[in-house]
Design an enzyme around this catalytic site. Structure first.
Site, short mmCIF file in Angstrom:
data_model
loop_
_atom_site.label_atom_id
_atom_site.label_comp_id
_atom_site.label_asym_id
_atom_site.label_seq_id
_atom_site.Cartn_x
_atom_site.Cartn_y
_atom_site.Cartn_z
CG ASP A 1 -5.15 5.49 2.79
OD1 ASP A 1 -5.22 4.97 3.92
OD2 ASP A 1 -4.19 6.20 2.44
CB CYS B 1 -0.99 -0.01 1.17
SG CYS B 1 -0.27 0.21 2.80
CB CYS C 1 -3.70 1.65 6.84
SG CYS C 1 -3.52 3.17 7.79
NE ARG C 2 -4.71 1.68 1.55
CZ ARG C 2 -4.62 2.43 0.47
NH1 ARG C 2 -5.47 2.27 -0.52
NH2 ARG C 2 -3.67 3.34 0.37
CB SER C 3 0.27 -3.38 2.86
OG SER C 3 1.03 -2.43 3.55
CG ASN D 1 4.35 -1.70 5.30
OD1 ASN D 1 5.40 -2.02 5.84
ND2 ASN D 1 3.40 -2.58 5.09
#
Length: 164
Positions: A128, A9, A14-16, A12
Site C-alpha cells: 500500500d 484493494c 490507490c492500488r485498485s 479503492n
C-alpha cells in the site's frame, strides 16, 4: 458475453484504481474492448464517492494512462456478475474469500501478482503506497504493469474459450 474483472484493494483510491487503469489500457491495446470490462472497488467504504488519490493520478497520467475514477466498496452480491476478482494483497484475498457467498465465488478470487511471470521475490502483495511518497506509487505501478500482461493472457484465454 462480456468477461468482467474487478480489482480490489482497501479503500479503492490507490492500488485498485491503478490496476484498473493499466488493465483497461492492456485490454484496449489487445482489441478486446467490448469483450472484457474492468472496474475496481475497496474492501472498506472509507473513501466512497472520492476520486483516486492525487499521487496515483499523477503517476498514472505521467505514464500515459487515463484515469476516471470514483471510489466504491465491494459487495458480496457482485460475485454473481463477475468472472474474476483480483485482490491486491493477501489481506484483501482473505476478506474476499470471507465475503464470497459460495465456493465457486471464492474460486474467482486471485492475487494480482500471481500473474507476474518474473517471480515474486518479495511475495505476492502489492504494498500500500498511501502512507508514503510518490516512489511508493511508482513501485506500485511497476508491480501492476508486470502482472498485467500475464493477467491479460489468462483473461484472453477465458474469452476465447467462451467464443469456441
Amino acid at each position: 458475453m462480456t468477461y468482467r474483472v474487478c480489482f480490489v484493494c482497501s479503500g479503492n483510491i490507490c492500488r485498485s484504481p491503478m490496476a484498473e487503469a493499466v488493465f483497461r489500457a492492456r485490454v484496449a491495446d489487445a482489441g478486446l474492448d467490448g469483450l472484457v470490462e474492468a472496474d475496481s472497488a475497496g474492501t472498506g467504504g472509507w473513501h466512497e464517492g472520492e476520486g483516486a488519490d492525487p499521487r496515483a493520478v499523477s503517476v498514472l497520467t505521467a505514464h500515459g494512462y487515463a484515469v476516471d475514477h470514483t471510489a466504491r466498496q465491494f459487495h458480496a452480491s457482485w460475485f454473481s456478475r463477475l468472472d474474476l476478482v483480483v485482490a491486491l494483497d493477501s489481506g484483501h484475498l482473505r476478506e474476499l474469500h470471507r465475503l464470497a457467498p459460495t465456493e465457486r465465488d471464492a474460486a474467482k478470487v486471485r492475487l494480482l501478482r500471481s500473474y507476474d511471470p518474473a517471480g515474486h521475490d518479495g511475495g505476492l502483495d502489492v504494498p500500500d503506497p498511501y502512507y508514503g511518497g510518490r516512489d511508493g506509487f511508482e513501485e506500485c505501478l511497476e508491480m501492476v504493469e508486470a502482472a498485467s500482461d500475464g493477467l491479460l493472457a489468462a483473461v484472453r484465454e477465458q474469452v476465447e474459450g467462451r467464443a469456441a
